[in-house]
Scaffold this motif. Structure first.
Motif, mmCIF file in Angstrom:
data_model
loop_
_atom_site.group_PDB
_atom_site.id
_atom_site.type_symbol
_atom_site.label_atom_id
_atom_site.label_comp_id
_atom_site.label_asym_id
_atom_site.label_seq_id
_atom_site.Cartn_x
_atom_site.Cartn_y
_atom_site.Cartn_z
ATOM 1 N N LEU A 1 0.827 -1.209 0.000
ATOM 2 C CA LEU A 1 0.000 0.000 0.000
ATOM 3 C C LEU A 1 0.862 1.260 0.000
ATOM 4 C CD1 LEU A 1 -2.879 1.061 0.045
ATOM 5 C CD2 LEU A 1 -2.788 0.988 2.537
ATOM 6 N N VAL A 2 1.936 1.263 0.787
ATOM 7 C CA VAL A 2 2.840 2.415 0.810
ATOM 8 C C VAL A 2 3.494 2.598 -0.560
ATOM 9 C CG1 VAL A 2 5.022 3.263 1.774
ATOM 10 C CG2 VAL A 2 3.248 2.404 3.298
ATOM 11 N N GLN A 3 3.908 1.502 -1.176
ATOM 12 C CA GLN A 3 4.483 1.603 -2.523
ATOM 13 C C GLN A 3 3.477 2.225 -3.495
ATOM 14 O OE1 GLN A 3 5.709 -2.595 -2.984
ATOM 15 N NE2 GLN A 3 7.660 -1.776 -3.716
ATOM 16 N N GLY A 4 2.249 1.743 -3.464
ATOM 17 C CA GLY A 4 1.222 2.277 -4.353
ATOM 18 C C GLY A 4 0.953 3.744 -4.110
ATOM 19 N N ALA A 5 0.880 4.147 -2.842
ATOM 20 C CA ALA A 5 0.632 5.556 -2.510
ATOM 21 C C ALA A 5 1.801 6.429 -2.958
ATOM 22 C CB ALA A 5 0.386 5.706 -1.010
ATOM 23 N N LEU A 6 3.029 5.942 -2.775
ATOM 24 C CA LEU A 6 4.197 6.707 -3.230
ATOM 25 C C LEU A 6 4.220 6.836 -4.749
ATOM 26 C CD1 LEU A 6 6.987 5.355 -0.839
ATOM 27 C CD2 LEU A 6 6.003 7.657 -0.871
ATOM 28 N N LEU A 7 3.900 5.752 -5.446
ATOM 29 C CA LEU A 7 3.844 5.815 -6.907
ATOM 30 C C LEU A 7 2.787 6.815 -7.366
ATOM 31 C CD1 LEU A 7 4.113 2.021 -7.843
ATOM 32 C CD2 LEU A 7 5.889 3.762 -8.061
#
Length: 191
Positions: free
Chosen positions: A16-22
């Motif tokens: 989820l953090v990866q997706g939000a950062l992307l």
């Protein structure tokens, strides 16, 4: 069971953090296309390495390795700016970055059995890698059948970016569960 749920929560949080950062990087509009590509690669490779070594997530050494890997990844993407944007070049760069990530994860355990761990992590990643593409294809099919534009809705935008990273995280988690189950089945035989 509590350990399994904690590990699942860890994988889901990283995805989820990866997706939000992307999402933040791509939609910021403040970065050039090259900088967006470098930042996205850094997020994906750094998070991927972290998910390959979940048992070491509390060690500072792991976080330093993650930061160094992210910087090296971004630098390598920036260094490739002169290359033509063909599918072969992009595939080669992506493959090289994934292998670098796997090597970093394997090296965190030390030099003993580095080759065996590297091959095991490569297999682990290869088994989980189709999951993001399946998730992205399913999401695109659903949005096109519903005539929705994911970039005009904040929630759909988050799903567009976090769906594939969460799918990879779930794939890595499920494969890790299978590996643990296989190790448990083999240990009584060897003992």
């Amino acid at each position: 069971m509590a350990t399994t749920l904690r590990t699942l929560r860890f994988y889901l949080c990283v995805g989820l953090v990866q997706g939000a950062l992307l999402l933040g990087v791509v939609l910021s509009g403040a970065l050039s296309d090259l900088a967006v590509g470098a930042a996205c690669a850094a997020v994906l490779m750094g998070g991927g390495m972290l998910q390959l070594v979940p048992e070491r997530r509390s060690e500072w050494r792991t976080w330093w390795a993650l930061m160094i890997l992210a910087l090296v990844t971004a630098g390598l993407v920036m260094a490739c700016r002169g290359l033509p944007l063909t599918s072969q070049v992009l595939g080669g760069v992506a493959t090289g970055l994934i292998l670098l990530t796997v090597l970093c994860a394997a090296a965190l355990h030390g030099c003993a059995d580095l080759g065996r761990r590297f091959c095991a992590y490569v297999l682990w990643v290869l088994l989980a890698l189709p999951m993001p593409w399946i998730a992205q294809a399913a999401f695109k099919h659903w949005t096109s059948s519903q005539h929705l534009d994911p970039f005009k809705d904040g929630w759909l935008s988050l799903v567009f970016f976090a769906g594939p990273t969460l799918a990879l995280s779930i794939g890595l988690f499920l494969i890790s569960l299978c590996l643990v189950a296989l190790q448990r089945r083999r240990s009584p035989v060897s003992g």
